[in-house]
Design a protein around this motif. Structure first.
Motif, PDB file in Angstrom:
ATOM      1  N   ALA A   1       0.832  -1.153   0.047  1.00 26.87           N
ATOM      2  CA  ALA A   1       0.026   0.156   0.175  1.00 26.87           C
ATOM      3  C   ALA A   1       0.907   1.269  -0.008  1.00 26.87           C
ATOM      4  O   ALA A   1       0.556   2.241  -0.431  1.00 26.87           O
ATOM      5  N   ARG A   2       2.087   1.170   0.711  1.00 29.22           N
ATOM      6  CA  ARG A   2       2.954   2.473   0.700  1.00 29.22           C
ATOM      7  C   ARG A   2       3.566   2.656  -0.347  1.00 29.22           C
ATOM      8  O   ARG A   2       3.694   3.553  -1.062  1.00 29.22           O
ATOM      9  N   SER A   3       4.004   1.493  -1.242  1.00 25.32           N
ATOM     10  CA  SER A   3       4.864   1.517  -2.181  1.00 25.32           C
ATOM     11  C   SER A   3       4.256   1.706  -3.509  1.00 25.32           C
ATOM     12  O   SER A   3       4.750   2.372  -4.457  1.00 25.32           O
ATOM     13  N   GLY A   4       2.977   1.181  -3.462  1.00 24.43           N
ATOM     14  CA  GLY A   4       2.023   1.204  -4.670  1.00 24.43           C
ATOM     15  C   GLY A   4       2.670   0.203  -6.165  1.00 24.43           C
ATOM     16  O   GLY A   4       2.227   0.357  -7.063  1.00 24.43           O
ATOM     17  N   ILE A   5       3.332  -0.724  -5.673  1.00 25.26           N
ATOM     18  CA  ILE A   5       3.683  -1.712  -6.708  1.00 25.26           C
ATOM     19  C   ILE A   5       2.876  -2.411  -7.112  1.00 25.26           C
ATOM     20  O   ILE A   5       1.749  -2.636  -6.476  1.00 25.26           O
ATOM     21  N   GLY A   6       3.030  -2.872  -8.408  1.00 26.80           N
ATOM     22  CA  GLY A   6       2.002  -3.967  -8.996  1.00 26.80           C
ATOM     23  C   GLY A   6       2.602  -5.291  -9.532  1.00 26.80           C
ATOM     24  O   GLY A   6       1.781  -6.044 -10.151  1.00 26.80           O
ATOM     25  N   ARG A   7       3.671  -5.153  -9.510  1.00 25.53           N
ATOM     26  CA  ARG A   7       4.446  -6.411  -9.766  1.00 25.53           C
ATOM     27  C   ARG A   7       5.675  -6.722  -8.879  1.00 25.53           C
ATOM     28  O   ARG A   7       6.382  -5.817  -8.362  1.00 25.53           O
ATOM     29  N   TYR A   8       5.904  -8.005  -8.595  1.00 27.12           N
ATOM     30  CA  TYR A   8       7.095  -8.323  -7.938  1.00 27.12           C
ATOM     31  C   TYR A   8       8.007  -9.481  -8.342  1.00 27.12           C
ATOM     32  O   TYR A   8       7.397 -10.713  -8.645  1.00 27.12           O
ATOM     33  N   THR A   9       9.139  -9.431  -8.749  1.00 26.44           N
ATOM     34  CA  THR A   9       9.932 -10.384  -9.259  1.00 26.44           C
ATOM     35  C   THR A   9      10.577 -11.358  -8.407  1.00 26.44           C
ATOM     36  O   THR A   9      11.379 -10.809  -7.503  1.00 26.44           O
ATOM     37  N   ILE A  10      10.467 -12.768  -8.405  1.00 23.00           N
ATOM     38  CA  ILE A  10      11.105 -13.624  -7.084  1.00 23.00           C
ATOM     39  C   ILE A  10      12.090 -14.084  -7.816  1.00 23.00           C
ATOM     40  O   ILE A  10      13.281 -13.941  -7.418  1.00 23.00           O
ATOM     41  N   LEU A  11      12.241 -14.456  -9.258  1.00 24.02           N
ATOM     42  CA  LEU A  11      13.346 -15.178  -9.763  1.00 24.02           C
ATOM     43  C   LEU A  11      13.318 -14.627 -11.345  1.00 24.02           C
ATOM     44  O   LEU A  11      12.289 -14.501 -11.843  1.00 24.02           O
ATOM     45  N   PRO A  12      14.438 -14.165 -11.748  1.00 24.42           N
ATOM     46  CA  PRO A  12      15.829 -14.002 -11.132  1.00 24.42           C
ATOM     47  C   PRO A  12      15.995 -13.126 -10.163  1.00 24.42           C
ATOM     48  O   PRO A  12      15.355 -11.930 -10.168  1.00 24.42           O
TER      49      PRO A  12
END
Length: 238
Positions: A127-138
């Motif tokens: 909620a604070r960052s507003g990110i919409g995607r998170y990469t686990i690998l690589p």
């Protein structure tokens, strides 16, 4: 002229006259200047919170590990398959492939090592960052030999989570479409986590022991070697 007749005639004349006078002297209801006309009120939209199992990258990956390990350990719960299908964003007939995808994705992680789920952002951090995607690998911060071996075996491998409009996080389409090839490329590597993703699944046990050239390729989401096995079964039965 009788008294009753006179009374009826007076009534016909006097009463309408009185009514007209009353109407004439009653002021009209005029809205005050500057007063807005009343508008119909609309109910405020009800805000629904996303499912807590999928409300952040951390929650979704934790949910995946719990469901996938329950699947491998033979827990007979239809809710597990539904949870996994939701995590992969599968619709209608595709949902039947969720257990197979989950086992293979778990197998990829098992060859890397225990993944530190706590490093992923939770709902408040999202909620604070507003990110919409998170990469686990690589992940360039990994330095273990097992991680290096996995990424060398399949350099194009990607595992990522993306946020949907309802606030839930699921594996991206690129991840889903990549799992089979990713797993095929790394299945010959040693397990680092002592969990056998093929446990209780004879087809996957057989697949993991086949040469890579046989395992590669698929049609309609089904590995080519399985089509060959189906054809052989039909021929034997004729």
């Amino acid at each position: 002229m009788s008294l009753s007749t006179l009374f009826r005639r007076l009534t016909k004349v006097v009463l309408p006259t009185i009514a007209a006078c009353v109407a004439f002297n009653t002021p009209a209801q005029v809205p005050m200047p500057g007063t807005p006309a009343a508008q119909p009120t609309e109910a405020a939209p009800v805000r629904t919170e996303p499912d807590p199992r999928f409300n952040s990258p951390r929650a979704s990956l934790t949910t995946f590990f719990n469901a996938a390990n329950a699947l491998v350990n033979g827990q007979n719960d239809p809710g597990i398959d539904d949870t996994l299908a939701d995590l992969f964003g599968l619709e209608t007939i595709e949902r039947v492939s969720a257990p197979d995808l989950a086992r293979k994705l778990l197998g990829i992680f098992n060859r890397i090592g225990e993944y530190p789920v706590d490093r992923l952002p939770n709902a408040d951090q999202v909620a604070r960052s507003g990110i919409g995607r998170y990469t686990i690998l690589p992940d360039s911060t990994f330095r273990s030999p097992s991680y290096k071996a996995v990424m060398e075996a399949y350099p194009e491998g990607v595992i990522e989570l993306e946020r949907r409009t309802d606030g839930t996080w699921i594996f991206s389409k690129a991840t889903k479409d990549n799992i089979v090839d990713f797993y095929t490329a790394v299945v010959a590597l040693d397990h680092v986590v002592d969990v056998d993703e093929t446990k209780g699944n004879l087809a996957l046990q057989l697949e993991s022991k086949l040469p890579e050239w046989i395992r590669e390729g698929e049609m309609l989401g089904i590995a080519n070697w399985r089509w060959a096995g189906l054809a052989l079964t039909i021929l034997i039965g004729l």
